[in-house]
Design an enzyme around this catalytic site. Sequence first.
Site, PDB file in Angstrom:
ATOM      1  CG  ASP A  96       2.873   6.647   4.836  1.00 47.64           C
ATOM      2  OD1 ASP A  96       2.888   5.961   5.881  1.00 47.64           O
ATOM      3  OD2 ASP A  96       3.522   6.345   3.821  1.00 47.64           O
ATOM      4  CE  LYS A 111      10.755   1.930   7.824  1.00 45.38           C
ATOM      5  NZ  LYS A 111      11.576   1.839   6.677  1.00 45.38           N
ATOM      6  CD1 TRP A 149       9.450   4.233   0.232  1.00 44.37           C
ATOM      7  CD2 TRP A 149       7.269   3.909   0.647  1.00 44.37           C
ATOM      8  NE1 TRP A 149       9.259   2.902   0.530  1.00 44.37           N
ATOM      9  CE2 TRP A 149       7.942   2.669   0.779  1.00 44.37           C
ATOM     10  CE3 TRP A 149       5.897   3.941   0.874  1.00 44.37           C
ATOM     11  CZ2 TRP A 149       7.290   1.503   1.127  1.00 44.37           C
ATOM     12  CZ3 TRP A 149       5.244   2.773   1.217  1.00 44.37           C
ATOM     13  CH2 TRP A 149       5.932   1.566   1.339  1.00 44.37           C
TER      14      TRP A 149
HETATM   15  N1  PMP Z   1       5.598   4.894   4.114  1.00 47.39           N
HETATM   16  C1  PMP Z   1       6.829   5.384   4.024  1.00 47.39           C
HETATM   17  C2  PMP Z   1       6.994   6.834   3.756  1.00 47.39           C
HETATM   18  C3  PMP Z   1       7.943   4.549   4.171  1.00 47.39           C
HETATM   19  O1  PMP Z   1       9.154   5.070   4.072  1.00 47.39           O
HETATM   20  C4  PMP Z   1       7.743   3.185   4.421  1.00 47.39           C
HETATM   21  C5  PMP Z   1       8.894   2.248   4.599  1.00 47.39           C
HETATM   22  N2  PMP Z   1       9.994   2.449   3.861  1.00 47.39           N
HETATM   23  C6  PMP Z   1       6.429   2.732   4.526  1.00 47.39           C
HETATM   24  C7  PMP Z   1       5.377   3.594   4.367  1.00 47.39           C
HETATM   25  C8  PMP Z   1       6.036   1.309   4.779  1.00 47.39           C
HETATM   26  O2  PMP Z   1       6.827   0.531   5.537  1.00 47.39           O
HETATM   27  P1  PMP Z   1       6.283  -0.804   6.173  1.00 47.39           P
HETATM   28  O3  PMP Z   1       5.319  -1.399   5.213  1.00 47.39           O
HETATM   29  O4  PMP Z   1       7.506  -1.623   6.350  1.00 47.39           O
HETATM   30  O5  PMP Z   1       5.632  -0.406   7.445  1.00 47.39           O
END
Ligand code: PMP
Length: 429
Positions: free
Chosen positions: A240, A276, A159
């Site tokens: 993560d 998500k 990401w």
């Molecule tokens: N880590 C990964 C691998 C992701 O794809 C995302 C969202 N695209 C996030 C962290 C963080 O998302 P959020 O801050 O919206 O929880």
Amino acid sequence: MAMMAMTIRNSASRRTMMSRPIFGSRSMSSWWKNVEPAPKDPILGVTEAFLADPSPDKVNVGVGAYRDDNGKPVVLDCVREAERRIAGTSFMEYLPMGGSVKMVEETLKLAYGDNSQFIKDKRIAAVQSLSGTGACRLFADFQNRFCPASQIYIPVPTWSNHHNIWRDAQVPQKTYHYYHPETKGLDFKGLMDDVKNAPEGSFFLLHACAHNPTGVDPTEEQWREISQLFKAKKHFAFFDMAYQGFASGDPARDAKSIRIFLEDGQHIGISQSYAKNMGLYGQRVGCLSVLCEDEKQAVTVKSQLQQLARPMYSNPPLHGAQIVSTILGDPELKSLWLKEVKIMADRIIGMRTTLRDSLEKLGSPLSWEHVTKQIGMFCYSGLTPEQVDRLTSEYHIYMTRNGRISMAGVTTGNVGYLANVIHEVTKSS
Ligand code: PMP
């Protein structure tokens, strides 16, 4: 007291004078004249371009947010019910620096297991974070503050924001092999070699499940081997977990990688997000946890995580945390949530099958097996940047130039069109 205040002010102004240019003679309008425009975010820029396109055929498979089969954003029924229950609450005070204790407690169970001994022994330092991004950033800052000479190993690809996060936290980055472009699967050998060759005691960022952007995860057996090697090398694994539940439809199953590391007695860190799997994207609710040696260490580490949060945002937002703790604290709402996560994951799995079948029926000479083999929200299609450019300019398909298709944007209504145009731009390759 007065002396002390003076000393602080003096040293602060000395620092300011030494490190900043003096603009005293400039007019007010020239303060920011040296500021260059920031580069566009590769993911968020796609949505901007999509919104600006007037074509009725346009399809957005760029952004990683779930859509239903009509292409519409979804608010889960469990979330609506939780909101109904919260409505009218008289509590609008600040949360503590570490966030909602109840939300954090429920969140830890999802990652470490309902009956985790680590939770019972209070060995986990955990704070509510500003979703997954905030958890990663808080950890990166913590790493920088307490292991200032360390680096972070990040998979290729990853990401894109991971690079920004550890860069801004001033932690040097190294990369490790992850994806094999030919097999469109895991480069297990490359990964193991890099883990082996990294200096003992290195930090590694691992995607717990549903790797973004590739949709490629190690098998359970491979996770066991990775964990053993981490143990031998005394590496620190930071997981993560932004998509728990989105890979298999079952959050417990998706935490398998983490559970394997825990079984092996490793001290890990975890970023969790409800963006998500509860559809709480804009509520910014998540959790950072660090497994410590004992309760005393966990209390100390938590105090430092809070200390990092205090000057940044003081304390995290309340509403999303209330939604999460209402859902997870009520067995009926929790089981509704589990059903709804599965519905989202199953719709994506179904779209993978339809996309692959459609491409095969069109007589594509290429293999599209990886479309159904990969899991989670994304399909790393193998389309080249030039093919993606053609898809966008000629056929109004919006996606990142690395060929990542967000399967959440694929619907019964657009999958045929998508297959046709992908076939069109790939048939001569
Ligand atoms: N880590 C990964 C691998 C992701 O794809 C995302 C969202 N695209 C996030 C962290 C963080 O998302 P959020 O801050 O919206 O929880």
